[in-house]
Design an enzyme around this catalytic site. Structure first.
Site, PDB file in Angstrom:
ATOM      1  CB  CYS A 139      35.986 103.096 -50.660  1.00 49.52           C
ATOM      2  SG  CYS A 139      36.360 102.484 -48.883  1.00 49.52           S
ATOM      3  CG  HIS A 218      35.197  97.511 -49.191  1.00 56.34           C
ATOM      4  ND1 HIS A 218      35.702  97.189 -47.732  1.00 56.34           N
ATOM      5  CD2 HIS A 218      35.380  98.864 -49.407  1.00 56.34           C
ATOM      6  CE1 HIS A 218      36.529  98.217 -47.261  1.00 56.34           C
ATOM      7  NE2 HIS A 218      36.243  99.225 -48.262  1.00 56.34           N
TER       8      HIS A 218
END
Ligand code: NAD
Length: 338
Positions: A139, A218
């Protein structure tokens, strides 16, 4: 032609992959595997996915739980053209896929060496045409490639520094932490920089990473040195023509990852997923020839469209990346740029 797609490992990523494949008109989900009869099995069956035990030794647990299983992974692979592997890192199914003669897509927990090809639909779709195996990087890596590849294509980028502020665990995961600490990755570069280079081979990039107690996204703080002065608008114009980047504004009240996830829920995305990389438009700054920006990555979701495009490239369903990306994005409710 319709691609028959198996999903091995119906967890955080696997269940999203199944739903994304099911949303395509040129693909079908032939079945999903589980090791244990957990709650996800009920939703898999309710969605009409055929269920297979990952291995023979798991069959009894499904029978005891009164959950109908159509066989084992071996049976499922016999019906598939391609398998999306959503199993935990290192599960080791390469030999099984080779034996069954199915094409295979792995996720970012696996190393580049496993497949020799790491994939991003916009950056290297052509390299994946007809291949038998590839890996969609993690990711974080996918997030970096999404914004850096278009910059590389339009500007001379001399160097990139990126700091990854990483979520500690996925929202359902009660076993991982930290819950009250900040944990630096002491190796420099963190694995993300070399991982980006598996796709963007000529990019000079250094990365640092820290883990923080959040489950939502994130966040990346990125600095890029170009070979000549630019304006923020030059960069924004490039990203506006790039798929799977969504601008958000602090001025609109999106001041953190929490509001981005709220936006995804307001957009009625499945599971509240944000498939795009969110870039703060009012957080893009330039000093002379250095670009600074912040982006947020929904870890559970951003790799999903890349997997769908990988299927089209590998099976020959679609030759042109723009067309595959457009189809995928339309089907998932992502604004299209092509
Ligand atoms: P997960 O633990 O949520 O799901 C894994 C699934 O595989 C579970 O359903 C589990 O029951 C099943 N499983 C376990 N062992 C198995 C086996 N031997 N055979 C078949 N199935 C098995 O894991 P995840 O987070 O979805 O991660 C899967 C892959 O995706 C990893 O490579 C990971 O690095 C990558 N990835 C994860 C995220 C994320 O945020 N969770 C994001 C991008 C990529």
């Amino acid at each position: 032609m319709t691609a028959r797609v198996a999903i091995n490992g119906y967890g955080t990523v696997g269940k999203r992959l199944a739903d994304a494949v099911a949303a395509q008109d040129d693909m079908e989900v032939v079945g999903v595997t589980k090791t244990r009869p957990t709650f996800e099995v009920h939703t898999a069956l309710a969605r009409g996915y055929r269920l297979y035990a990952a291995a023979r030794e798991h069959l009894a647990a499904f029978e005891e739980a009164d959950m109908p299983v159509d066989g084992t992974l071996g049976d499922l692979l016999g019906e598939a053209d391609i398998v999306l592997d959503g199993t935990p890192q290192g599960s080791g199914y390469k030999a099984a896929y080779d034996k069954a003669g199915v094409k295979a897509v792995w996720q970012g927990g696996e190393s580049h060496a496993l497949t020799g090809l790491s994939f991003n639909a916009y950056a290297n779709y052509e390299a994946a045409r007809g291949v038998d195996r590839l890996r969609v990087p993690s990711c974080n890596t996918t997030g970096l490639i999404r914004t850096l590849y278009p910059l590389l294509s339009r500007f001379a980028v001399e160097n990139v520094n990126a700091v990854m502020i990483r979520r500690a665990a996925d929202p359902w995961d009660t076993k991982r932490g930290p819950i009250n600490a900040i944990v630096p990755e002491l190796r420099v570069p963190s694995h993300h920089g070399p991982d980006v280079q598996t796709v963007l081979k000529d990019l000079n990039i250094q990365t640092l990473a820290v883990k923080v107690p959040t489950t939502m996204m994130h966040l990346h703080a990125v600095t890029a040195d170009l070979d000549a002065p630019i304006q923020p608008e030059d960069v924004l114009d490039v990203w506006k023509e790039t798929p799977r980047i969504r601008f958000v504004q602090g001025a609109d009240g999106i001041t953190s990852t929490a509001q981005i996830m709220e936006l995804a829920r307001d957009l009625r995305r499945p599971r509240g997923d944000l498939f795009e990389i969110a870039v703060w438009e009012d957080g893009v700054h330039v000093r002379d020839r250095t670009l600074y920006y912040y982006q947020a990555v929904h870890q559970e979701a951003d790799v999903v469209p890349e997997n769908v495009d990988a299927i089209r490239a590998m099976t020959g369903l679609e030759r042109e990346k723009e067309e595959s990306i457009r189809k995928t994005d339309l089907s998932l409710g992502i604004p299209t740029v092509f």
